[in-house]
Design an enzyme around this catalytic site. Structure first.
Site, PDB file in Angstrom:
ATOM      1  N   ASP A   1     -16.711 -23.272  47.851  1.00 21.56           N
ATOM      2  CA  ASP A   1     -16.280 -24.027  49.026  1.00 21.56           C
ATOM      3  C   ASP A   1     -17.342 -25.003  49.502  1.00 21.56           C
ATOM      4  OD1 ASP A   1     -17.840 -21.787  49.837  1.00 21.56           O
ATOM      5  OD2 ASP A   1     -17.126 -22.024  51.894  1.00 21.56           O
TER       6      ASP A   1
ATOM      7  N   GLU B   1     -18.181 -19.292  51.635  1.00 20.77           N
ATOM      8  CA  GLU B   1     -19.568 -19.063  52.024  1.00 20.77           C
ATOM      9  C   GLU B   1     -19.930 -19.818  53.287  1.00 20.77           C
ATOM     10  OE1 GLU B   1     -23.967 -19.811  52.144  1.00 20.77           O
ATOM     11  OE2 GLU B   1     -22.321 -21.259  52.010  1.00 20.77           O
TER      12      GLU B   1
END
Length: 370
Positions: free
Chosen positions: A80, A137
């Protein structure tokens, strides 16, 4: 399949040059909670690697070899990014790649995926390998895909050394600091500000606590030759009811970044002792990670890269440390460019990390008994 910058449908080629693979990953939008498309592509590309086992949990994908090597290296990076800020697709200008996720951390992940795919069946590979591409994350830790995998399939995080593709300037940043956040609250009595003597100003009571925090003696702790410098800082202040009311409550949010020689409980005890006499409430805490550079695999990596320093800040290496796996941060780029619209990574860093890591994974003399 993925849409390229010109609209063509393209698969991910993990064997392509890591610079080209970085560009391909950057051009796949994947802000946190929107990683399904990129996870689909990575999963399919890993399934195509011969002789490896692949699992998927949510939008976290992992693969590993099982070649009977004596030691295992885990390569982990997140899929991400922060929200896109008109910085996708990538741009390549004068040896620098610009774009969302270039440095945090699609370049590091590209290197890891490339080396996994190209070395999985290589006779020169000295270690068994695990690669983990995980979701979420960049948001609250409750969504972190690596944390979820550690809970559901902890054996997939096991190894003799774990590398996290955090931007580290193409050198090794070992371990990480722990972090905790406390709320320091003072209380008083409301009154109209025109008759302030009838009240008890909670904000004024907070001032001595702030001064005490400013006087904190920051430790510098040397672990395995890495020096971690601590810090205790006010990060938020609040005390307001209205412009004509003496506040009856005030608080400061205080962040303590502590060396990994302390547990989270020990760190909290230090803060509570320093702020004795004040109302202190723990809001969040997580321990750091020891560098573990005395382990053979870690020592071999340091010998290959040639430079190591302490990691300031908390990273997911701490999740490996909780499982007893020594872990370091090793990735391309300057972390100060993370989350910025002008996010960028030098192409030379991508190439350097890929070369150094390949040399580590395929030494002239196999490491240990592999």
């Amino acid at each position: 399949m993925t849409l390229g910058t010109l609209g063509q449908v393209k698969p991910l080629d993990l064997t392509s040059d890591p610079v080209a693979l970085t560009a391909a990953l950057v051009d796949i939008p994947s802000p946190s909670h929107q990683e399904k498309h990129i996870a689909d592509l990575v999963e399919q590309a890993l399934i195509d690697v011969p002789g490896v086992q692949v699992i998927r949990r949510g939008n976290t994908v992992a693969a590993r070899t099982d070649r009977g090597r004596a030691e295992r290296v885990v390569l982990a990076g997140h899929l991400d990014t922060v929200p896109i800020a008109d910085n996708v697709p990538h741009r390549l200008v004068d040896g620098v790649m610009y774009g969302c996720g270039t440095v945090d951390m699609k370049s590091g992940l590209a290197v890891y995926l490339h080396l996994f795919a190209t070395l999985a069946t290589s006779p020169d590979l000295a270690f068994d390998l695990t690669v983990i591409a995980y979701e979420c994350e960049e948001v609250d830790s409750q969504f972190n895909g690596l944390g979820h995998l550690a809970a559901s399939d902890p054996e997939w995080l096991q190894g003799d050394l774990a590398l996290l593709g955090e931007p580290s300037g193409a050198i090794v940043e070992a371990g990480c600091q722990g972090t905790l956040r406390v709320r320091v609250t003072t209380r008083g009595r409301r009154a109209h500000s025109a008759r302030g003597w009838l009240g008890d100003n909670a904000a004024h009571k907070l001032a001595p606590a702030i001064q005490r925090i400013a006087e904190w003696d920051n430790r510098e702790v040397d672990i395995d030759g890495c020096v971690y410098r601590e810090g205790l800082n006010v990060v938020k202040l609040e005390s307001y009811l209205a412009t004509n009311i003496i506040p009856d409550e005030a608080y400061a949010l205080v962040n303590y970044r502590f060396a990994p020689d302390l547990t989270a409980e020990e760190a909290l005890a230090r803060v509570e002792k320093h702020l004795e006499g004040y109302e202190v409430t723990l809001e969040d805490s997580v321990a750091g990670a020891h560098p573990g550079l005395d382990k053979p695999a870690a020592a071999a990596l340091i010998a290959q890269v040639g430079e190591v320093k302490a990691k300031y800040g908390w990273t997911d290496v701490a999740r490996f440390a909780e499982l007893g796996v020594p872990a370091v941060n090793f990735g391309p780029g300057d972390p100060s460019y993370a989350h910025r619209q002008e996010e960028q990574v030098p192409v030379e860093h991508i190439t350097r990390v890929a070369t150094q890591l390949r040399d580590f994974l395929t030494p002239a003399r196999p490491v240990g008994n592999s």
